[in-house]
Scaffold this motif. Structure first.
Motif, PDB file in Angstrom:
ATOM      1  N   ASN A  29      -1.314  -1.349   4.701  1.00  0.00           N
ATOM      2  CA  ASN A  29       0.116  -1.444   4.424  1.00  0.00           C
ATOM      3  C   ASN A  29       0.416  -2.562   3.433  1.00  0.00           C
ATOM      4  OD1 ASN A  29       0.789   0.703   6.065  1.00  0.00           O
ATOM      5  ND2 ASN A  29       1.202  -0.582   7.838  1.00  0.00           N
ATOM      6  N   ILE A  30      -0.265  -3.690   3.598  1.00  0.00           N
ATOM      7  CA  ILE A  30      -0.059  -4.821   2.694  1.00  0.00           C
ATOM      8  C   ILE A  30      -0.503  -4.452   1.281  1.00  0.00           C
ATOM      9  CG2 ILE A  30      -0.834  -7.165   2.154  1.00  0.00           C
ATOM     10  CD1 ILE A  30      -0.943  -7.647   5.207  1.00  0.00           C
ATOM     11  N   GLN A  31      -1.649  -3.778   1.163  1.00  0.00           N
ATOM     12  CA  GLN A  31      -2.155  -3.370  -0.141  1.00  0.00           C
ATOM     13  C   GLN A  31      -1.217  -2.354  -0.786  1.00  0.00           C
ATOM     14  OE1 GLN A  31      -4.737  -4.754  -1.673  1.00  0.00           O
ATOM     15  NE2 GLN A  31      -4.278  -3.540  -3.474  1.00  0.00           N
ATOM     16  N   LYS A  32      -0.694  -1.429   0.006  1.00  0.00           N
ATOM     17  CA  LYS A  32       0.234  -0.415  -0.500  1.00  0.00           C
ATOM     18  C   LYS A  32       1.504  -1.078  -1.032  1.00  0.00           C
ATOM     19  CE  LYS A  32       2.708   3.710   1.001  1.00  0.00           C
ATOM     20  NZ  LYS A  32       3.070   4.548   2.148  1.00  0.00           N
ATOM     21  N   LYS A  33       1.995  -2.077  -0.303  1.00  0.00           N
ATOM     22  CA  LYS A  33       3.202  -2.797  -0.717  1.00  0.00           C
ATOM     23  C   LYS A  33       2.962  -3.530  -2.036  1.00  0.00           C
ATOM     24  CE  LYS A  33       6.672  -5.001   1.926  1.00  0.00           C
ATOM     25  NZ  LYS A  33       7.021  -5.907   3.022  1.00  0.00           N
ATOM     26  N   LYS A  34       1.790  -4.165  -2.161  1.00  0.00           N
ATOM     27  CA  LYS A  34       1.461  -4.869  -3.395  1.00  0.00           C
ATOM     28  C   LYS A  34       1.386  -3.903  -4.569  1.00  0.00           C
ATOM     29  CE  LYS A  34      -1.047  -8.827  -1.527  1.00  0.00           C
ATOM     30  NZ  LYS A  34      -2.365  -9.497  -1.445  1.00  0.00           N
ATOM     31  N   ASP A  35       0.794  -2.727  -4.346  1.00  0.00           N
ATOM     32  CA  ASP A  35       0.683  -1.729  -5.410  1.00  0.00           C
ATOM     33  C   ASP A  35       2.064  -1.235  -5.847  1.00  0.00           C
ATOM     34  OD1 ASP A  35      -2.065  -1.970  -5.328  1.00  0.00           O
ATOM     35  OD2 ASP A  35      -2.358  -0.187  -4.066  1.00  0.00           O
ATOM     36  N   GLU A  36       2.952  -1.015  -4.873  1.00  0.00           N
ATOM     37  CA  GLU A  36       4.302  -0.558  -5.205  1.00  0.00           C
ATOM     38  C   GLU A  36       5.049  -1.615  -6.014  1.00  0.00           C
ATOM     39  OE1 GLU A  36       6.151   0.434  -1.510  1.00  0.00           O
ATOM     40  OE2 GLU A  36       5.083   2.347  -1.340  1.00  0.00           O
ATOM     41  N   LYS A  38       3.740  -3.885  -7.925  1.00  0.00           N
ATOM     42  CA  LYS A  38       3.133  -3.956  -9.241  1.00  0.00           C
ATOM     43  C   LYS A  38       3.638  -2.820 -10.131  1.00  0.00           C
ATOM     44  CE  LYS A  38      -1.380  -4.185 -11.478  1.00  0.00           C
ATOM     45  NZ  LYS A  38      -2.837  -4.069 -11.280  1.00  0.00           N
ATOM     46  N   ALA A  39       3.715  -1.605  -9.576  1.00  0.00           N
ATOM     47  CA  ALA A  39       4.203  -0.456 -10.325  1.00  0.00           C
ATOM     48  C   ALA A  39       5.668  -0.654 -10.717  1.00  0.00           C
ATOM     49  CB  ALA A  39       4.038   0.816  -9.506  1.00  0.00           C
ATOM     50  N   LEU A  40       6.464  -1.190  -9.801  1.00  0.00           N
ATOM     51  CA  LEU A  40       7.879  -1.434 -10.066  1.00  0.00           C
ATOM     52  C   LEU A  40       8.047  -2.469 -11.172  1.00  0.00           C
ATOM     53  CD1 LEU A  40      10.532  -0.396  -8.776  1.00  0.00           C
ATOM     54  CD2 LEU A  40      10.590  -2.510  -7.483  1.00  0.00           C
ATOM     55  N   LYS A  41       7.222  -3.491 -11.147  1.00  0.00           N
ATOM     56  CA  LYS A  41       7.277  -4.533 -12.173  1.00  0.00           C
ATOM     57  C   LYS A  41       6.929  -3.959 -13.545  1.00  0.00           C
ATOM     58  CE  LYS A  41       5.580  -9.216 -12.963  1.00  0.00           C
ATOM     59  NZ  LYS A  41       4.666 -10.266 -12.485  1.00  0.00           N
TER      60      LYS A  41
END
Length: 64
Positions: A29-36, A38-41
């Motif tokens: 979940n933490i990795q998924k949040k970081k990926d999201e 990053k994509a948003l940025k």
């Protein structure tokens, strides 16, 4: 009351927080949040390069 102690009092030190143990689901979940994030940025950076969306802005009437 008069006191000879001047200046600000130092805050008490907080005890260090214990490191949390994460299981596999939490890590995923933490990795998924970081990926999201990053994509948003990246999307924000891409959108800021293109400029305004419409480009026309407010239209003014012909009357003076």
């Amino acid at each position: 009351m008069s006191s000879k102690q001047g200046g600000k009092l130092k805050p008490l030190k907080q005890p260090k927080a214990d490191k949390k143990e994460y299981d596999e689901m939490d890590k995923a979940n933490i990795q998924k949040k970081k990926d999201e994030e990053k994509a948003l940025k990246e999307l924000r950076a891409k959108a800021s390069q293109k400029g305004s969306f419409g480009g026309t802005g407010l239209k003014k009437s012909g009357k003076k």
